[in-house]
Write a protein that holds these residues in place. Structure first.
Motif, PDB file in Angstrom:
ATOM      1  N   THR A  84       0.836  -1.195   0.000  1.00  0.00           N
ATOM      2  CA  THR A  84       0.000   0.000   0.000  1.00  0.00           C
ATOM      3  C   THR A  84       0.872   1.246   0.000  1.00  0.00           C
ATOM      4  OG1 THR A  84      -1.798  -1.125   1.175  1.00  0.00           O
ATOM      5  CG2 THR A  84      -1.766   1.267   1.295  1.00  0.00           C
ATOM      6  N   LEU A  85       0.445   2.236  -0.751  1.00  0.00           N
ATOM      7  CA  LEU A  85       1.098   3.541  -0.751  1.00  0.00           C
ATOM      8  C   LEU A  85       0.325   4.432   0.221  1.00  0.00           C
ATOM      9  CD1 LEU A  85       2.320   5.464  -3.883  1.00  0.00           C
ATOM     10  CD2 LEU A  85       1.115   6.656  -2.058  1.00  0.00           C
ATOM     11  N   GLU A  86       1.005   4.950   1.231  1.00  0.00           N
ATOM     12  CA  GLU A  86       0.320   5.690   2.299  1.00  0.00           C
ATOM     13  C   GLU A  86       0.795   7.138   2.352  1.00  0.00           C
ATOM     14  OE1 GLU A  86       0.775   3.480   5.909  1.00  0.00           O
ATOM     15  OE2 GLU A  86      -0.094   1.648   5.052  1.00  0.00           O
ATOM     16  N   VAL A  87      -0.177   8.036   2.487  1.00  0.00           N
ATOM     17  CA  VAL A  87       0.096   9.472   2.577  1.00  0.00           C
ATOM     18  C   VAL A  87      -0.395   9.968   3.929  1.00  0.00           C
ATOM     19  CG1 VAL A  87      -0.305  11.746   1.559  1.00  0.00           C
ATOM     20  CG2 VAL A  87      -0.201   9.714   0.075  1.00  0.00           C
ATOM     21  N   TYR A  88       0.530  10.485   4.727  1.00  0.00           N
ATOM     22  CA  TYR A  88       0.197  11.013   6.050  1.00  0.00           C
ATOM     23  C   TYR A  88       0.293  12.535   5.992  1.00  0.00           C
ATOM     24  CZ  TYR A  88       1.083   6.190   7.536  1.00  0.00           C
ATOM     25  OH  TYR A  88       1.060   4.829   7.667  1.00  0.00           O
ATOM     26  N   ASP A  89      -0.846  13.202   6.135  1.00  0.00           N
ATOM     27  CA  ASP A  89      -0.896  14.661   6.022  1.00  0.00           C
ATOM     28  C   ASP A  89      -0.923  15.281   7.419  1.00  0.00           C
ATOM     29  OD1 ASP A  89      -1.240  17.282   5.329  1.00  0.00           O
ATOM     30  OD2 ASP A  89      -3.270  17.034   4.551  1.00  0.00           O
ATOM     31  N   ASN A 119       3.753  -4.532   4.446  1.00  0.00           N
ATOM     32  CA  ASN A 119       2.471  -4.049   3.926  1.00  0.00           C
ATOM     33  C   ASN A 119       2.623  -2.678   3.273  1.00  0.00           C
ATOM     34  OD1 ASN A 119      -0.492  -4.756   3.873  1.00  0.00           O
ATOM     35  ND2 ASN A 119      -0.594  -2.687   4.718  1.00  0.00           N
ATOM     36  N   LEU A 120       3.493  -1.860   3.864  1.00  0.00           N
ATOM     37  CA  LEU A 120       3.760  -0.533   3.304  1.00  0.00           C
ATOM     38  C   LEU A 120       4.797  -0.653   2.190  1.00  0.00           C
ATOM     39  CD1 LEU A 120       3.645   2.657   3.486  1.00  0.00           C
ATOM     40  CD2 LEU A 120       5.628   2.448   4.990  1.00  0.00           C
ATOM     41  N   TYR A 121       4.453  -0.159   1.007  1.00  0.00           N
ATOM     42  CA  TYR A 121       5.428  -0.138  -0.081  1.00  0.00           C
ATOM     43  C   TYR A 121       6.125   1.218  -0.142  1.00  0.00           C
ATOM     44  CZ  TYR A 121       7.526  -0.494  -4.699  1.00  0.00           C
ATOM     45  OH  TYR A 121       8.417  -0.495  -5.739  1.00  0.00           O
ATOM     46  N   LYS A 122       5.341   2.291  -0.072  1.00  0.00           N
ATOM     47  CA  LYS A 122       5.915   3.629  -0.023  1.00  0.00           C
ATOM     48  C   LYS A 122       5.038   4.494   0.879  1.00  0.00           C
ATOM     49  CE  LYS A 122       7.926   3.604  -4.694  1.00  0.00           C
ATOM     50  NZ  LYS A 122       7.926   4.254  -6.032  1.00  0.00           N
ATOM     51  N   GLY A 123       5.676   5.404   1.617  1.00  0.00           N
ATOM     52  CA  GLY A 123       4.926   6.289   2.492  1.00  0.00           C
ATOM     53  C   GLY A 123       5.435   7.715   2.388  1.00  0.00           C
ATOM     54  N   PHE A 124       4.513   8.653   2.473  1.00  0.00           N
ATOM     55  CA  PHE A 124       4.849  10.075   2.375  1.00  0.00           C
ATOM     56  C   PHE A 124       4.277  10.816   3.577  1.00  0.00           C
ATOM     57  CE2 PHE A 124       4.493   8.263  -1.851  1.00  0.00           C
ATOM     58  CZ  PHE A 124       5.683   8.646  -2.439  1.00  0.00           C
ATOM     59  N   LEU A 125       5.149  11.438   4.362  1.00  0.00           N
ATOM     60  CA  LEU A 125       4.730  12.239   5.507  1.00  0.00           C
ATOM     61  C   LEU A 125       4.805  13.699   5.081  1.00  0.00           C
ATOM     62  CD1 LEU A 125       5.621   9.445   6.643  1.00  0.00           C
ATOM     63  CD2 LEU A 125       6.279  10.610   8.733  1.00  0.00           C
ATOM     64  N   CYS A 126       3.645  14.306   4.849  1.00  0.00           N
ATOM     65  CA  CYS A 126       3.570  15.634   4.240  1.00  0.00           C
ATOM     66  C   CYS A 126       3.223  16.711   5.261  1.00  0.00           C
ATOM     67  CB  CYS A 126       2.497  15.641   3.147  1.00  0.00           C
ATOM     68  SG  CYS A 126       2.640  14.310   1.951  1.00  0.00           S
ATOM     69  N   HIS A 155       6.741  14.328  -5.196  1.00  0.00           N
ATOM     70  CA  HIS A 155       6.878  12.878  -5.003  1.00  0.00           C
ATOM     71  C   HIS A 155       5.598  12.152  -5.425  1.00  0.00           C
ATOM     72  CE1 HIS A 155      10.650  13.442  -2.995  1.00  0.00           C
ATOM     73  NE2 HIS A 155      10.119  14.078  -1.961  1.00  0.00           N
ATOM     74  N   LEU A 156       4.452  12.705  -5.052  1.00  0.00           N
ATOM     75  CA  LEU A 156       3.185  12.047  -5.347  1.00  0.00           C
ATOM     76  C   LEU A 156       2.917  11.989  -6.846  1.00  0.00           C
ATOM     77  CD1 LEU A 156       0.943  13.545  -2.515  1.00  0.00           C
ATOM     78  CD2 LEU A 156       1.773  11.196  -2.705  1.00  0.00           C
ATOM     79  N   THR A 177      10.427  -0.298   7.114  1.00  0.00           N
ATOM     80  CA  THR A 177       9.287   0.621   6.988  1.00  0.00           C
ATOM     81  C   THR A 177       9.757   2.060   7.082  1.00  0.00           C
ATOM     82  OG1 THR A 177       7.767  -1.004   7.940  1.00  0.00           O
ATOM     83  CG2 THR A 177       7.077   1.299   7.992  1.00  0.00           C
ATOM     84  N   GLN A 178      10.621   2.335   8.055  1.00  0.00           N
ATOM     85  CA  GLN A 178      11.131   3.694   8.212  1.00  0.00           C
ATOM     86  C   GLN A 178      11.891   4.147   6.967  1.00  0.00           C
ATOM     87  OE1 GLN A 178      12.883   4.761  12.032  1.00  0.00           O
ATOM     88  NE2 GLN A 178      12.054   2.926  12.977  1.00  0.00           N
ATOM     89  N   GLU A 179      12.617   3.233   6.337  1.00  0.00           N
ATOM     90  CA  GLU A 179      13.367   3.580   5.134  1.00  0.00           C
ATOM     91  C   GLU A 179      12.448   3.917   3.968  1.00  0.00           C
ATOM     92  OE1 GLU A 179      15.888   0.281   4.330  1.00  0.00           O
ATOM     93  OE2 GLU A 179      17.177   0.589   6.092  1.00  0.00           O
ATOM     94  N   ARG A 180      11.241   3.389   3.981  1.00  0.00           N
ATOM     95  CA  ARG A 180      10.313   3.604   2.869  1.00  0.00           C
ATOM     96  C   ARG A 180       9.489   4.880   3.029  1.00  0.00           C
ATOM     97  NH1 ARG A 180       8.082  -2.603   1.843  1.00  0.00           N
ATOM     98  NH2 ARG A 180      10.024  -3.390   0.929  1.00  0.00           N
ATOM     99  N   LEU A 181       9.714   5.605   4.124  1.00  0.00           N
ATOM    100  CA  LEU A 181       8.966   6.837   4.384  1.00  0.00           C
ATOM    101  C   LEU A 181       9.767   8.065   3.951  1.00  0.00           C
ATOM    102  CD1 LEU A 181       7.636   5.985   7.964  1.00  0.00           C
ATOM    103  CD2 LEU A 181       6.307   5.981   5.838  1.00  0.00           C
ATOM    104  N   LYS A 182       9.113   8.956   3.227  1.00  0.00           N
ATOM    105  CA  LYS A 182       9.710  10.242   2.867  1.00  0.00           C
ATOM    106  C   LYS A 182       9.049  11.325   3.710  1.00  0.00           C
ATOM    107  CE  LYS A 182      10.851   9.147  -1.973  1.00  0.00           C
ATOM    108  NZ  LYS A 182      12.316   9.228  -1.784  1.00  0.00           N
ATOM    109  N   VAL A 183       9.853  12.126   4.396  1.00  0.00           N
ATOM    110  CA  VAL A 183       9.345  13.200   5.252  1.00  0.00           C
ATOM    111  C   VAL A 183       9.546  14.527   4.547  1.00  0.00           C
ATOM    112  CG1 VAL A 183       9.509  14.320   7.501  1.00  0.00           C
ATOM    113  CG2 VAL A 183       9.904  11.848   7.307  1.00  0.00           C
TER     114      VAL A 183
END
Length: 272
Positions: free
Chosen positions: A172-177, A208-215, A250-251, A236-242
């Motif tokens: 799953t690609l997850e976006v955290y706003d 479960n997380l493939y890519k994550g974006f903390l915006c 990125h999106l 998981t932490q490595e797959r997160l972009k802050v």
């Protein structure tokens, strides 16, 4: 070529395995051959896109160490039985109780077929969650939500394979706003509750997380991150972009750029 350097070039997903990774997959299937015939294991592996895809999840998070992957798989299988995960996945009163306060929505799929999940952090109220929803219902709902994520991955992959038999949905690609997050939301006990729920995802829904974006992360973001990050697997932490911005650049690489504004508006505010 060393094993480590060979593995570094391969993703570890179906269709992209090094000889060593493929050997590890063969070995773990042999070790778990009896376990995999049990009803709960059959349901679990089906949900995780089949035996190979399921076992590869557990192998990737331990760098293809077969004994460690076997241990984690058995622990998850026992947890699913003890917790009655398949029953929770069907829903219940806890869904009606928690869902209005769960600030997340699934928003179609990315260019590669990965389901997109958007979470609006400003609508997370840890204090309210702790005082009104309770940990039991919150935990059940989180399991329900994770099962829904896995289901969407499976459905997306089945659809892709109608035209490409080798298509693989990698998670799953997850976006955290974090836009408009307030300091008062950093309720210590509530954050601890959320961390424990997230810990279930790390332990029992590996990869479960493939890519994550903390915006739109605020200057005080590090406070909540210190509370939550320890329960997340290093991969998981490595797959997160802050990003202190909106992550639009990125999106745009992973989804239809014209849908990005709509993505940030897809979550309804919680009841007053």
């Amino acid at each position: 070529v060393s094993t480590q350097s060979t593995w570094a070039k391969m993703s570890g997903y179906e269709g992209d395995l090094s000889p060593e990774q493929n050997a590890a997959l063969t070995e773990i299937k042999q070790v778990l051959s009896t376990v995999l015939t049990t009803p709960t294991a059959q349901v679990m592996t089906t949900k995780f896109n089949g035996v190979d895809a399921c076992l590869l999840r557990f192998l990737r998070v331990v760098n293809f160490d077969v004994p460690k992957a076997v241990e984690r798989f058995k622990a998850t299988l026992k947890w699913r039985i003890d917790t009655e995960v398949d029953k929770i996945a069907e829903g219940g009163p806890f869904v009606d109780k928690v869902r209005p306060y769960w600030p997340a929505e699934f928003f179609g799929v990315a260019k590669d077929g990965c389901p997109i999940q958007y979470l609006q952090i400003k609508n997370v109220n840890p204090s309210f969650i702790m005082n009104n929803l309770g940990e039991e219902d919150m935990t059940k709902f989180y399991i329900y939500w994770m099962e829904k994520s896995v289901q969407m991955q499976r459905e997306s992959q089945l659809k892709l394979r109608e035209t490409n038999p080798n298509a693989v949905v990698r998670g799953t690609l997850e976006v955290y706003d974090f836009n408009s997050l307030s300091m008062w939301q950093l309720h210590a006990t509530g954050l601890l509750l959320l961390s424990r729920a997230l810990g279930l995802g790390t332990a029992h829904y590996p990869s479960n997380l493939y890519k994550g974006f903390l915006c739109n992360t605020p200057y005080f973001f590090s406070i909540s991150w210190k509370a939550i990050s320890p329960v997340l697997h290093p991969i998981t932490q490595e797959r997160l972009k802050v990003d202190s911005g909106d992550c639009s650049t990125h999106l745009a690489e992973v989804m239809d750029p014209s849908l990005i504004p709509e993505l940030f508006l897809c979550v309804k505010p919680p009841p007053s």
